[in-house]
Design a protein around this motif. Sequence first.
Motif, PDB file in Angstrom:
ATOM      1  N   GLU A   1       7.496   2.735   5.795  1.00  0.00           N
ATOM      2  CA  GLU A   1       8.631   3.468   5.235  1.00  0.00           C
ATOM      3  C   GLU A   1       8.116   4.857   4.867  1.00  0.00           C
ATOM      4  OE1 GLU A   1      11.656   3.677   1.402  1.00  0.00           O
ATOM      5  OE2 GLU A   1      10.104   2.123   1.483  1.00  0.00           O
ATOM      6  N   ILE A   2       8.604   5.869   5.528  1.00  0.00           N
ATOM      7  CA  ILE A   2       8.122   7.233   5.299  1.00  0.00           C
ATOM      8  C   ILE A   2       9.211   8.016   4.571  1.00  0.00           C
ATOM      9  CG2 ILE A   2       7.279   9.359   6.367  1.00  0.00           C
ATOM     10  CD1 ILE A   2       6.271   7.674   8.688  1.00  0.00           C
ATOM     11  N   ARG A   3       8.874   8.556   3.425  1.00  0.00           N
ATOM     12  CA  ARG A   3       9.817   9.330   2.629  1.00  0.00           C
ATOM     13  C   ARG A   3       9.351  10.785   2.586  1.00  0.00           C
ATOM     14  NH1 ARG A   3      10.964   5.673  -2.817  1.00  0.00           N
ATOM     15  NH2 ARG A   3      11.037   3.615  -1.788  1.00  0.00           N
ATOM     16  N   TYR A   4      10.133  11.663   3.169  1.00  0.00           N
ATOM     17  CA  TYR A   4       9.835  13.094   3.121  1.00  0.00           C
ATOM     18  C   TYR A   4      10.540  13.717   1.927  1.00  0.00           C
ATOM     19  CZ  TYR A   4       7.967  12.382   7.789  1.00  0.00           C
ATOM     20  OH  TYR A   4       7.220  11.928   8.851  1.00  0.00           O
ATOM     21  N   GLY A   5      10.075  14.901   1.526  1.00  0.00           N
ATOM     22  CA  GLY A   5      10.624  15.549   0.335  1.00  0.00           C
ATOM     23  C   GLY A   5      10.303  14.779  -0.924  1.00  0.00           C
ATOM     24  N   ALA A   6       9.166  14.087  -0.923  1.00  0.00           N
ATOM     25  CA  ALA A   6       8.805  13.215  -2.042  1.00  0.00           C
ATOM     26  C   ALA A   6       7.465  13.658  -2.626  1.00  0.00           C
ATOM     27  CB  ALA A   6       8.735  11.750  -1.577  1.00  0.00           C
ATOM     28  N   GLN A   7       7.497  14.673  -3.469  1.00  0.00           N
ATOM     29  CA  GLN A   7       6.276  15.191  -4.095  1.00  0.00           C
ATOM     30  C   GLN A   7       5.893  14.336  -5.287  1.00  0.00           C
ATOM     31  OE1 GLN A   7       6.506  19.273  -5.314  1.00  0.00           O
ATOM     32  NE2 GLN A   7       4.410  19.327  -6.085  1.00  0.00           N
TER      33      GLN A   7
ATOM     34  N   GLN B   1       4.081  10.391  16.360  1.00  0.00           N
ATOM     35  CA  GLN B   1       4.004   9.093  17.030  1.00  0.00           C
ATOM     36  C   GLN B   1       3.323   8.057  16.140  1.00  0.00           C
ATOM     37  OE1 GLN B   1       5.436   7.991  19.832  1.00  0.00           O
ATOM     38  NE2 GLN B   1       4.601   5.994  19.268  1.00  0.00           N
ATOM     39  N   LEU B   2       2.284   8.466  15.411  1.00  0.00           N
ATOM     40  CA  LEU B   2       1.633   7.547  14.483  1.00  0.00           C
ATOM     41  C   LEU B   2       2.629   7.047  13.437  1.00  0.00           C
ATOM     42  CD1 LEU B   2      -1.763   9.411  13.934  1.00  0.00           C
ATOM     43  CD2 LEU B   2      -1.490   7.150  14.977  1.00  0.00           C
ATOM     44  N   GLY B   3       3.472   7.956  12.945  1.00  0.00           N
ATOM     45  CA  GLY B   3       4.473   7.558  11.971  1.00  0.00           C
ATOM     46  C   GLY B   3       5.466   6.562  12.539  1.00  0.00           C
ATOM     47  N   ARG B   4       5.934   6.844  13.757  1.00  0.00           N
ATOM     48  CA  ARG B   4       6.903   5.932  14.388  1.00  0.00           C
ATOM     49  C   ARG B   4       6.280   4.565  14.651  1.00  0.00           C
ATOM     50  NH1 ARG B   4       8.576  10.769  17.234  1.00  0.00           N
ATOM     51  NH2 ARG B   4       7.056  10.333  18.879  1.00  0.00           N
ATOM     52  N   ALA B   5       5.050   4.553  15.138  1.00  0.00           N
ATOM     53  CA  ALA B   5       4.408   3.298  15.536  1.00  0.00           C
ATOM     54  C   ALA B   5       3.895   2.491  14.347  1.00  0.00           C
ATOM     55  CB  ALA B   5       3.258   3.593  16.507  1.00  0.00           C
ATOM     56  N   SER B   6       3.783   3.129  13.184  1.00  0.00           N
ATOM     57  CA  SER B   6       3.215   2.436  12.023  1.00  0.00           C
ATOM     58  C   SER B   6       4.166   1.408  11.431  1.00  0.00           C
ATOM     59  CB  SER B   6       2.838   3.451  10.937  1.00  0.00           C
ATOM     60  OG  SER B   6       4.012   4.000  10.347  1.00  0.00           O
ATOM     61  N   GLY B   7       5.462   1.665  11.556  1.00  0.00           N
ATOM     62  CA  GLY B   7       6.418   0.780  10.907  1.00  0.00           C
ATOM     63  C   GLY B   7       6.490   0.992   9.402  1.00  0.00           C
TER      64      GLY B   7
ATOM     65  N   VAL C   1       0.854  -1.187   0.000  1.00  0.00           N
ATOM     66  CA  VAL C   1       0.000   0.000   0.000  1.00  0.00           C
ATOM     67  C   VAL C   1       0.888   1.235   0.000  1.00  0.00           C
ATOM     68  CG1 VAL C   1      -1.822   1.291   1.191  1.00  0.00           C
ATOM     69  CG2 VAL C   1      -1.805  -1.212   1.305  1.00  0.00           C
ATOM     70  N   LEU C   2       0.610   2.138  -0.921  1.00  0.00           N
ATOM     71  CA  LEU C   2       1.320   3.405  -0.995  1.00  0.00           C
ATOM     72  C   LEU C   2       0.369   4.514  -0.560  1.00  0.00           C
ATOM     73  CD1 LEU C   2       3.721   5.179  -1.839  1.00  0.00           C
ATOM     74  CD2 LEU C   2       2.783   5.189  -4.157  1.00  0.00           C
ATOM     75  N   VAL C   3       0.744   5.268   0.484  1.00  0.00           N
ATOM     76  CA  VAL C   3      -0.068   6.373   0.997  1.00  0.00           C
ATOM     77  C   VAL C   3       0.587   7.673   0.563  1.00  0.00           C
ATOM     78  CG1 VAL C   3      -1.009   7.508   3.052  1.00  0.00           C
ATOM     79  CG2 VAL C   3      -0.780   5.009   2.998  1.00  0.00           C
ATOM     80  N   ILE C   4      -0.198   8.569  -0.035  1.00  0.00           N
ATOM     81  CA  ILE C   4       0.287   9.907  -0.393  1.00  0.00           C
ATOM     82  C   ILE C   4      -0.261  10.890   0.626  1.00  0.00           C
ATOM     83  CG2 ILE C   4       0.293  11.727  -2.130  1.00  0.00           C
ATOM     84  CD1 ILE C   4      -0.090   9.597  -4.266  1.00  0.00           C
ATOM     85  N   GLY C   5       0.638  11.558   1.351  1.00  0.00           N
ATOM     86  CA  GLY C   5       0.233  12.575   2.319  1.00  0.00           C
ATOM     87  C   GLY C   5       0.655  12.232   3.732  1.00  0.00           C
ATOM     88  N   GLY C   6       1.498  13.107   4.320  1.00  0.00           N
ATOM     89  CA  GLY C   6       2.016  12.884   5.667  1.00  0.00           C
ATOM     90  C   GLY C   6       1.390  13.780   6.707  1.00  0.00           C
ATOM     91  N   GLY C   7       0.105  14.109   6.524  1.00  0.00           N
ATOM     92  CA  GLY C   7      -0.653  14.730   7.602  1.00  0.00           C
ATOM     93  C   GLY C   7      -1.172  13.666   8.542  1.00  0.00           C
ATOM     94  N   ILE C   8      -1.977  14.067   9.504  1.00  0.00           N
ATOM     95  CA  ILE C   8      -2.410  13.124  10.533  1.00  0.00           C
ATOM     96  C   ILE C   8      -3.310  12.021   9.972  1.00  0.00           C
ATOM     97  CG2 ILE C   8      -4.486  14.375  11.308  1.00  0.00           C
ATOM     98  CD1 ILE C   8      -3.528  13.756  14.213  1.00  0.00           C
TER      99      ILE C   8
ATOM    100  N   GLY D   1       2.668  -7.116   8.818  1.00  0.00           N
ATOM    101  CA  GLY D   1       3.403  -7.667   7.689  1.00  0.00           C
ATOM    102  C   GLY D   1       3.084  -6.977   6.376  1.00  0.00           C
ATOM    103  N   THR D   2       2.007  -6.205   6.342  1.00  0.00           N
ATOM    104  CA  THR D   2       1.694  -5.440   5.137  1.00  0.00           C
ATOM    105  C   THR D   2       2.752  -4.359   4.946  1.00  0.00           C
ATOM    106  OG1 THR D   2      -0.677  -5.781   5.529  1.00  0.00           O
ATOM    107  CG2 THR D   2      -0.067  -4.050   3.966  1.00  0.00           C
ATOM    108  N   ARG D   3       3.314  -4.284   3.774  1.00  0.00           N
ATOM    109  CA  ARG D   3       4.357  -3.295   3.493  1.00  0.00           C
ATOM    110  C   ARG D   3       3.704  -1.976   3.080  1.00  0.00           C
ATOM    111  NH1 ARG D   3       7.715  -5.490  -1.127  1.00  0.00           N
ATOM    112  NH2 ARG D   3       5.616  -6.058  -1.822  1.00  0.00           N
ATOM    113  N   VAL D   4       3.960  -0.946   3.851  1.00  0.00           N
ATOM    114  CA  VAL D   4       3.366   0.367   3.601  1.00  0.00           C
ATOM    115  C   VAL D   4       4.477   1.389   3.376  1.00  0.00           C
ATOM    116  CG1 VAL D   4       1.884   2.198   4.515  1.00  0.00           C
ATOM    117  CG2 VAL D   4       1.383  -0.193   5.071  1.00  0.00           C
ATOM    118  N   THR D   5       4.343   2.155   2.311  1.00  0.00           N
ATOM    119  CA  THR D   5       5.227   3.297   2.068  1.00  0.00           C
ATOM    120  C   THR D   5       4.376   4.560   2.064  1.00  0.00           C
ATOM    121  OG1 THR D   5       6.814   2.013   0.777  1.00  0.00           O
ATOM    122  CG2 THR D   5       6.816   4.401   0.437  1.00  0.00           C
ATOM    123  N   LEU D   6       4.866   5.612   2.692  1.00  0.00           N
ATOM    124  CA  LEU D   6       4.159   6.891   2.727  1.00  0.00           C
ATOM    125  C   LEU D   6       5.043   7.969   2.123  1.00  0.00           C
ATOM    126  CD1 LEU D   6       1.937   8.354   5.508  1.00  0.00           C
ATOM    127  CD2 LEU D   6       3.788   9.754   4.607  1.00  0.00           C
TER     128      LEU D   6
END
Length: 406
Positions: free
Chosen positions: A171-177, A163-169, A14-21, A36-41
Motif C-alpha cells: 500500500e503506497i501512500r503519496y503526500g504522506a510526510q 515498476q518496483l512499486g507496482r510489483a510489490s503489492g 512493515v512500514l517503509v518511509i521513503g518512496g525512492g528506489i 502475505g506480509t502487509r507492507v505500507t510505504l
Amino acid sequence: MVQVSAGVAYDCDVLVIGGGIVGLSTAYAITRAAPGTRVTLLEKEAGPARHQTGRNSGVIHSGIYYRPGSLKARFAVKGAAEMVKFCAEYGIAHAVTGKLIVATERAELPRLHALVQRGRENGIPVRELGAAQIGEYEPEVRGLAAIHVGTTGVCDFVGVARQLGRASGAEIRYGAQVVRVDRRPERGVAVLTARGDVVRARVLVNCAGLYCDEVARLAGDEPGMRIVPFRGEYYELARPELVRGLVYPVPDPAFPFLGVHLTRGIDGGVHIGPNAVPALAREGYGWGVVRPWEVAGTLAWPGAWALARRHWRYGGGELRRSVSKKAFTAAVRRLLPAAEEGDLVRAAAGVRAQAVLRDGTLVDDFLIKEAPRTVHVLNAPSPAATASLPIGREVAQRALAMLDAV
C-alpha cells in the motif's frame, strides 16, 4: 499525540518511509521473500523517485570504484547485472554501453592502474587502452591512457522505481510526510503524517534519503552521522554527436564523487556533470533555494566544519565551476577538447544525501543500522540506484528477522 496502545490492531506488518528506489525495492523484496506480509510505504511527495532516484545521470555502475568486499562493491556488481535483467523483463528503457575512464595527466596514471587492479579484484572485466586506442570508442575524446569497462550502462531509474512499486503489492501512500514517530519496543511503532493520518506497524524501515537522519531521531535513535547535502549540477551537450557513450575522468580517491563526466542517456542526449557543491537546503536544487533552519542544522554538526577545513581547496574548485560556466567548460575540455562554452546548456540538478561523521569523515560505504523494531538506511547515495535490488533484499532480510522475533 501519536502513540502505540496496548492491544491495538496494526495497520501493517512493515512500514517503509521513503518512496525512492531503495524504499520501493525494500517493499518489493519483503513481499517477494515473505508473501502475505502487509507492507505500507509512506512518501511525502506526490509520486515516486522525486529526489536522488530521479535526478541522477541514469548510469548503471559497474562497481569498479569501490573497495573490494565493501557493500558498495558487492551490491553494485551484483546489482548492475540484476538491473539489466529487471529492465529487460519489464520493458524498461536501458542499454549496456560500456564506458571509458580516461587519464588526461601523468599524475593520474597510477590511479588509473589502481582502478584496473580494483576492477579485477571485484570481478569486473577491464580493457586497458593507450592514447591511440581511445578513439576506437570515442573519436573526440583525448587522453594519455584509458580503461574500458564493458558492464556499465544506462537506464530509466524512475521507470524502475514505478515498476518496483507496482510489483510489490504494498500500500503506497503519496503526500504522506512523517512528522512524528512513537516506538515502543514491546508493542510496535506508530507514525503520524502531516495530514493527520496515523499508521501502526510492527516494524519500521527508514529509507528517507535526504531526511534519513531526521527520521532516525524522530524514532528516538542517534544515528551518529548527519546528512550534509551536496548539489550536483548538470549541463546538456548541445552537440550530442561528440560523445558516443559514457566518458569519466579518473576520480580523486579522497572523495566519493566521480567528477564531471559525459553520459549519453537513454533519450540520446548527453549530460555533463555533476560537480559537488554544498546545498543550502536538503532539497536545494539551485543557489536560490535556501532553508535557514536546514543550513543551521548542518552548521551545528561538528563534522561539517571538520570536512570544510580538511577539503577547502577541493571545495573551492567545485564552487568555482558552479558559478563560472567557463570554468565548468574547462573541466569538460580536458576530456572533450571539441566542446565549447556555447555547447553547454543548463539542465536539472540533483542533490546527493551524503552522510558525514562527527569527525568530518565522509561515510564511504552504504550504511544500514538496526534499532529496536527499526532498520535505518543512513547512507545510500550513488551507486544506490544501481545496487537497489540487493540493498532492498538486505534491508528486507533484516526487517523480516525482526518481524519473526516479535
